[in-house]
Design a protein around this motif. Structure first.
Motif, PDB file in Angstrom:
ATOM      1  N   SER A  29     -44.656 100.792  68.855  1.00 10.71           N
ATOM      2  CA  SER A  29     -44.040 102.119  68.806  1.00 10.71           C
ATOM      3  C   SER A  29     -44.573 102.959  69.951  1.00 10.71           C
ATOM      4  CB  SER A  29     -44.357 102.831  67.485  1.00 10.71           C
ATOM      5  OG  SER A  29     -43.831 102.125  66.395  1.00 10.71           O
ATOM      6  N   VAL A  30     -43.688 103.773  70.512  1.00  9.33           N
ATOM      7  CA  VAL A  30     -44.066 104.705  71.571  1.00  9.33           C
ATOM      8  C   VAL A  30     -43.605 106.090  71.156  1.00  9.33           C
ATOM      9  CG1 VAL A  30     -43.739 105.376  73.993  1.00  9.33           C
ATOM     10  CG2 VAL A  30     -43.863 102.955  73.383  1.00  9.33           C
ATOM     11  N   TYR A  31     -44.487 107.074  71.337  1.00  6.57           N
ATOM     12  CA  TYR A  31     -44.154 108.474  71.086  1.00  6.57           C
ATOM     13  C   TYR A  31     -44.325 109.228  72.397  1.00  6.57           C
ATOM     14  CZ  TYR A  31     -44.227 107.273  66.208  1.00  6.57           C
ATOM     15  OH  TYR A  31     -43.948 106.679  64.995  1.00  6.57           O
ATOM     16  N   SER A  32     -43.193 109.621  72.983  1.00  5.79           N
ATOM     17  CA  SER A  32     -43.211 110.364  74.231  1.00  5.79           C
ATOM     18  C   SER A  32     -42.948 111.828  73.918  1.00  5.79           C
ATOM     19  CB  SER A  32     -42.141 109.819  75.176  1.00  5.79           C
ATOM     20  OG  SER A  32     -42.200 110.487  76.407  1.00  5.79           O
ATOM     21  N   LYS A  53     -38.855  94.276  68.764  1.00  9.14           N
ATOM     22  CA  LYS A  53     -39.887  94.880  67.905  1.00  9.14           C
ATOM     23  C   LYS A  53     -40.290  96.279  68.360  1.00  9.14           C
ATOM     24  CE  LYS A  53     -42.518  91.276  68.776  1.00  9.14           C
ATOM     25  NZ  LYS A  53     -43.636  90.320  68.781  1.00  9.14           N
ATOM     26  N   LEU A  54     -39.628  96.799  69.395  1.00  5.16           N
ATOM     27  CA  LEU A  54     -40.018  98.074  69.998  1.00  5.16           C
ATOM     28  C   LEU A  54     -39.232  99.248  69.417  1.00  5.16           C
ATOM     29  CD1 LEU A  54     -41.502  99.721  72.264  1.00  5.16           C
ATOM     30  CD2 LEU A  54     -39.560  99.132  73.748  1.00  5.16           C
ATOM     31  N   ALA A  55     -39.967 100.317  69.076  1.00  5.51           N
ATOM     32  CA  ALA A  55     -39.371 101.602  68.692  1.00  5.51           C
ATOM     33  C   ALA A  55     -39.875 102.654  69.667  1.00  5.51           C
ATOM     34  CB  ALA A  55     -39.754 101.977  67.269  1.00  5.51           C
ATOM     35  N   VAL A  56     -38.972 103.468  70.195  1.00  7.35           N
ATOM     36  CA  VAL A  56     -39.346 104.533  71.122  1.00  7.35           C
ATOM     37  C   VAL A  56     -38.846 105.850  70.539  1.00  7.35           C
ATOM     38  CG1 VAL A  56     -39.161 105.444  73.472  1.00  7.35           C
ATOM     39  CG2 VAL A  56     -39.218 102.969  73.092  1.00  7.35           C
ATOM     40  N   TRP A  57     -39.771 106.811  70.429  1.00 12.02           N
ATOM     41  CA  TRP A  57     -39.475 108.116  69.848  1.00 12.02           C
ATOM     42  C   TRP A  57     -39.783 109.219  70.840  1.00 12.02           C
ATOM     43  CZ3 TRP A  57     -37.221 108.337  65.149  1.00 12.02           C
ATOM     44  CH2 TRP A  57     -37.285 107.186  64.363  1.00 12.02           C
ATOM     45  N   ARG A  99     -34.512 106.749  80.918  1.00 18.49           N
ATOM     46  CA  ARG A  99     -33.360 106.244  81.690  1.00 18.49           C
ATOM     47  C   ARG A  99     -33.795 105.154  82.664  1.00 18.49           C
ATOM     48  NH1 ARG A  99     -31.325 111.502  81.923  1.00 18.49           N
ATOM     49  NH2 ARG A  99     -32.382 111.835  83.886  1.00 18.49           N
ATOM     50  N   ASN A 100     -34.963 105.308  83.275  1.00 10.43           N
ATOM     51  CA  ASN A 100     -35.459 104.323  84.238  1.00 10.43           C
ATOM     52  C   ASN A 100     -35.988 103.065  83.568  1.00 10.43           C
ATOM     53  OD1 ASN A 100     -34.897 105.870  86.530  1.00 10.43           O
ATOM     54  ND2 ASN A 100     -36.826 106.982  86.336  1.00 10.43           N
ATOM     55  N   LEU A 101     -36.315 103.144  82.281  1.00 12.51           N
ATOM     56  CA  LEU A 101     -36.972 102.032  81.592  1.00 12.51           C
ATOM     57  C   LEU A 101     -36.065 101.289  80.628  1.00 12.51           C
ATOM     58  CD1 LEU A 101     -39.955 101.191  81.787  1.00 12.51           C
ATOM     59  CD2 LEU A 101     -40.338 102.452  79.693  1.00 12.51           C
ATOM     60  N   GLU A 102     -35.083 101.954  80.104  1.00 12.65           N
ATOM     61  CA  GLU A 102     -34.275 101.430  79.000  1.00 12.65           C
ATOM     62  C   GLU A 102     -33.712 100.038  79.271  1.00 12.65           C
ATOM     63  OE1 GLU A 102     -30.726 103.067  76.112  1.00 12.65           O
ATOM     64  OE2 GLU A 102     -31.027 103.996  78.056  1.00 12.65           O
ATOM     65  N   LYS A 148     -34.968 104.311  70.818  1.00 11.26           N
ATOM     66  CA  LYS A 148     -34.757 102.884  70.581  1.00 11.26           C
ATOM     67  C   LYS A 148     -35.369 102.550  69.237  1.00 11.26           C
ATOM     68  CE  LYS A 148     -35.633  98.250  72.486  1.00 11.26           C
ATOM     69  NZ  LYS A 148     -35.567  97.638  71.174  1.00 11.26           N
ATOM     70  N   THR A 149     -34.637 101.808  68.434  1.00  6.68           N
ATOM     71  CA  THR A 149     -35.176 101.374  67.148  1.00  6.68           C
ATOM     72  C   THR A 149     -35.283  99.852  67.150  1.00  6.68           C
ATOM     73  OG1 THR A 149     -32.958 101.358  66.194  1.00  6.68           O
ATOM     74  CG2 THR A 149     -34.250 103.357  65.885  1.00  6.68           C
ATOM     75  N   PRO A 150     -36.197  99.316  66.343  1.00  7.53           N
ATOM     76  CA  PRO A 150     -36.353  97.850  66.306  1.00  7.53           C
ATOM     77  C   PRO A 150     -35.089  97.189  65.770  1.00  7.53           C
ATOM     78  CG  PRO A 150     -38.171  98.952  65.188  1.00  7.53           C
ATOM     79  CD  PRO A 150     -37.150  99.991  65.496  1.00  7.53           C
ATOM     80  N   ALA A 151     -34.841  95.969  66.228  1.00 12.95           N
ATOM     81  CA  ALA A 151     -33.719  95.206  65.722  1.00 12.95           C
ATOM     82  C   ALA A 151     -34.023  94.780  64.290  1.00 12.95           C
ATOM     83  CB  ALA A 151     -33.484  93.974  66.601  1.00 12.95           C
TER      84      ALA A 151
END
Length: 186
Positions: A108-111, A132-136, A121-124, A182-185
């Motif tokens: 998980s990432v909290y920005s 397994k990645l969640a980005v908030w 936008r540059n990373l997506e 982004k939410t995990p699959a």
């Protein structure tokens, strides 16, 4: 002579109605000399949003964070030492996230910076193979309001319901609406 970390103590009362997780937690947080109170409070928020209901798969713990580039800000290790959940703050690069993705069951990432949209936008597109990645994203004005609740000794009530987080002290409160980038699959 090196500057020393500032120690913060936080007593959390968490009521997470979304995950049915409730509990009291006494935290001791070391604030690195280069860390802001905003980042410190985002660590507390990430803890509240991810603390497990029980310790059967290990406890969620704060790491050395900024003092060790090989560790996340928080992690949950199982009894064998394997990483169950890797939690980073800020805007980590794709190499770090891919490495974390390979080492753990969840990432998980909290920005919380106002530049989150540009970073994402540059990373997506580079992270399409990270199920397994969640980005908030924590909106910058909300994270800055949360920082104003920081004190060397804190008593925080944190309620989570319908994706909204309410953080209160005896004198003030802040409402936070994390945005899923982004939410995990499943």
């Amino acid at each position: 002579m090196a500057l020393k970390a500032t120690i913060y103590k936080a007593q959390l009362q968490i009521a997470d109605m979304d995950r049915h997780v409730y509990g009291d937690h006494n935290l001791t947080l070391a604030c690195h000399p280069s860390e802001t109170e905003e980042r410190l409070m985002i660590r507390v928020l990430a803890f509240a949003l991810n603390v497990p209901a029980d310790d059967l798969r290990g406890r969620l713990e704060f790491t050395k964070g900024l003092s060790d580039v090989d560790e996340p800000d928080l992690w949950q290790l199982d009894l064998t030492g394997d990483v169950v959940h890797w939690i980073d703050l800020g805007q980590p690069d794709d190499r770090r996230l891919m490495k974390a993705h390979g080492r753990s069951e969840r990432v998980s990432v909290y920005s919380f910076a106002s530049s989150t949209d540009v970073w994402w936008r540059n990373l997506e597109n580079k992270l399409t193979r990270t199920p397994k990645l969640a980005v908030w994203q924590i909106p910058a004005e909300q994270s800055q309001a949360l920082a104003k609740l920081a004190a060397r000794s804190m008593q925080l009530q944190i309620s989570i319901q319908d994706g909204s987080v309410y953080v209160s002290t005896a004198d003030a409160s802040v409402e936070i609406h994390p945005v899923a980038l982004k939410t995990p699959a499943e």
